[in-house]
Design a protein around this motif. Structure first.
Motif, PDB file in Angstrom:
ATOM      1  N   ILE A 189      -2.845   2.068  13.980  1.00 27.34           N
ATOM      2  CA  ILE A 189      -2.365   0.932  14.104  1.00 27.34           C
ATOM      3  C   ILE A 189      -2.827   0.345  15.624  1.00 27.34           C
ATOM      4  N   ASP A 190      -3.414  -0.876  15.503  1.00 23.45           N
ATOM      5  CA  ASP A 190      -3.912  -1.336  16.824  1.00 23.45           C
ATOM      6  C   ASP A 190      -2.628  -2.683  17.160  1.00 23.45           C
ATOM      7  N   GLN A 191      -2.740  -2.825  18.404  1.00 24.72           N
ATOM      8  CA  GLN A 191      -1.836  -3.734  18.882  1.00 24.72           C
ATOM      9  C   GLN A 191      -2.371  -4.814  19.989  1.00 24.72           C
ATOM     10  N   CYS A 192      -1.667  -5.897  20.277  1.00 21.13           N
ATOM     11  CA  CYS A 192      -2.284  -6.937  21.167  1.00 21.13           C
ATOM     12  C   CYS A 192      -0.740  -7.629  21.609  1.00 21.13           C
ATOM     13  N   LEU A 193      -0.500  -7.572  22.943  1.00 22.29           N
ATOM     14  CA  LEU A 193       0.366  -8.602  23.320  1.00 22.29           C
ATOM     15  C   LEU A 193      -0.063 -10.041  23.458  1.00 22.29           C
ATOM     16  N   PHE A 194       0.714 -10.687  22.694  1.00 23.50           N
ATOM     17  CA  PHE A 194       0.349 -12.215  22.752  1.00 23.50           C
ATOM     18  C   PHE A 194       1.234 -12.972  23.798  1.00 23.50           C
ATOM     19  N   SER A 195       0.375 -13.111  25.091  1.00 30.00           N
ATOM     20  CA  SER A 195       1.194 -13.420  26.259  1.00 30.00           C
ATOM     21  C   SER A 195       0.504 -14.843  26.605  1.00 30.00           C
ATOM     22  N   GLY A 196       1.114 -15.562  27.748  1.00 29.55           N
ATOM     23  CA  GLY A 196       0.524 -16.659  28.265  1.00 29.55           C
ATOM     24  C   GLY A 196       1.909 -17.535  28.362  1.00 29.55           C
ATOM     25  N   CYS A 234       0.912  -1.292   0.043  1.00 29.13           N
ATOM     26  CA  CYS A 234       0.023  -0.090  -0.086  1.00 29.13           C
ATOM     27  C   CYS A 234       0.772   1.151   0.068  1.00 29.13           C
ATOM     28  N   SER A 235       0.483   2.358  -0.205  1.00 34.71           N
ATOM     29  CA  SER A 235       1.218   3.537  -0.356  1.00 34.71           C
ATOM     30  C   SER A 235       1.866   3.935   0.770  1.00 34.71           C
ATOM     31  N   ASN A 236       1.469   3.603   2.000  1.00 36.59           N
ATOM     32  CA  ASN A 236       2.141   3.820   3.124  1.00 36.59           C
ATOM     33  C   ASN A 236       2.436   2.903   4.146  1.00 36.59           C
ATOM     34  N   LEU A 237       3.037   1.883   3.377  1.00 35.74           N
ATOM     35  CA  LEU A 237       3.486   0.521   4.128  1.00 35.74           C
ATOM     36  C   LEU A 237       4.629  -0.108   3.340  1.00 35.74           C
ATOM     37  N   TRP A 238       5.563  -0.145   3.620  1.00 35.70           N
ATOM     38  CA  TRP A 238       7.043  -0.527   3.148  1.00 35.70           C
ATOM     39  C   TRP A 238       7.672  -1.732   3.903  1.00 35.70           C
ATOM     40  N   HIS A 243      -2.231  -2.920  11.130  1.00 35.23           N
ATOM     41  CA  HIS A 243      -2.243  -1.517  10.312  1.00 35.23           C
ATOM     42  C   HIS A 243      -3.803  -1.536   9.391  1.00 35.23           C
ATOM     43  N   ARG A 244      -4.795  -0.642  10.067  1.00 33.58           N
ATOM     44  CA  ARG A 244      -6.002  -0.649   9.615  1.00 33.58           C
ATOM     45  C   ARG A 244      -6.105  -0.340   8.188  1.00 33.58           C
ATOM     46  N   ARG A 245      -5.532   0.707   7.753  1.00 33.79           N
ATOM     47  CA  ARG A 245      -5.594   1.194   6.334  1.00 33.79           C
ATOM     48  C   ARG A 245      -5.233  -0.072   5.271  1.00 33.79           C
ATOM     49  N   SER A 246      -4.295  -0.662   5.667  1.00 30.32           N
ATOM     50  CA  SER A 246      -3.906  -1.798   4.520  1.00 30.32           C
ATOM     51  C   SER A 246      -4.459  -3.080   5.029  1.00 30.32           C
ATOM     52  N   ALA A 247      -5.161  -3.035   6.204  1.00 38.92           N
ATOM     53  CA  ALA A 247      -5.681  -4.482   6.751  1.00 38.92           C
ATOM     54  C   ALA A 247      -4.499  -5.545   6.872  1.00 38.92           C
TER      55      ALA A 247
END
Length: 238
Positions: free
Chosen positions: A112-119, A2-6, A130-134
């Motif tokens: 940008i959303d985030q989640c700590l994958f823990s356990g 996408c135009s804003n992700l490299w 990244h929401r815009r580019s899914a």
């Protein structure tokens, strides 16, 4: 993508004798600041290319294995803020961290959303969407090695670890460490599935550009029944 992700590929490193290709992700936010995930080795050419994209504002160390080149990036862009998990901060007290990556949305929350994958007692990793580019962005949570890049013996090793494309996933040693805390991992997976990613970018291996929902459910089948979230193709029909 996408135009804003490299994406930028780095050097190949060896870990448990396997050749790990490396990759970082750069997102240009709406204000033109750059968000740099898992920085690779900084070369003069890469520095020139990054400067052409915008101002490096955020450096992301998403787990305690992805920190080797952060110091060089901090030196190149001293005004950039470094964020990392608590584990990587404990491992690298020589680095100056501005914030800790957890389930609380960072300053980039609008895009940008985030989640700590823990356990797991072995490692936690902060994963991003990244929401815009899914686009789902991970480091070691999913590895998807190109079998053509492996020798026959190493291909067998990687398959036993469950990290060969097109059926990549979390490495076996990390998977086994969740034996007593799978409920937390299932909650993390539910969050990721709710994002409904259309592509998956990882630090090690081949990208997933289609069928992400099915890929994720298969890759994490070891956790037990998938969360009660409709498959993406079902919702797309409505």
């Amino acid at each position: 993508m996408c135009s804003n992700l490299w994406l930028a590929d780095g050097d190949t490193v060896f870990f448990f004798t396997l050749p790990y290709s490396t990759r970082m992700t750069i997102i240009r936010l709406a204000n033109c600041d750059l968000w740099v995930h898992s920085p690779v080795r900084l070369t003069a050419d890469l520095r020139t290319q990054v400067n052409a994209l915008g101002n490096v504002r955020w450096l992301i160390a998403p787990n305690h294995l992805h920190h080797l080149f952060v110091a060089d990036w901090q030196q190149a862009w001293p005004e950039a803020d470094l964020w990392g998990t608590q584990e990587v901060q404990n491992k690298r007290p020589d680095l100056h961290f501005r914030g800790t990556l957890d389930d609380t949305a960072g300053p980039w929350r609008e895009e940008i959303d985030q989640c700590l994958f823990s356990g797991s007692p072995a490692m936690t990793e902060c994963v991003f969407f990244h929401r815009r580019s899914a686009t789902l962005i991970v480091t070691d949570l999913i590895e998807n090695f190109d079998p053509a890049q492996l020798t026959p013996i190493k291909r067998v090793m990687a398959r036993l670890a469950g990290i060969v494309a097109p059926k990549g996933g979390m490495p076996l040693d990390w998977r086994l460490s969740f034996r007593r805390h799978r409920a937390q991992a299932r909650a993390n997976l539910e969050q990721i599935l709710c994002w409904r990613p259309e592509r998956i970018v990882m630090a090690h291996g081949m990208l997933v550009a289609a069928g992400c929902d099915a890929f994720l459910r298969r890759a994490f089948a070891w956790l037990g029944p998938s969360p009660d979230i409709p498959h993406r193709q079902d919702t797309d029909k409505n």
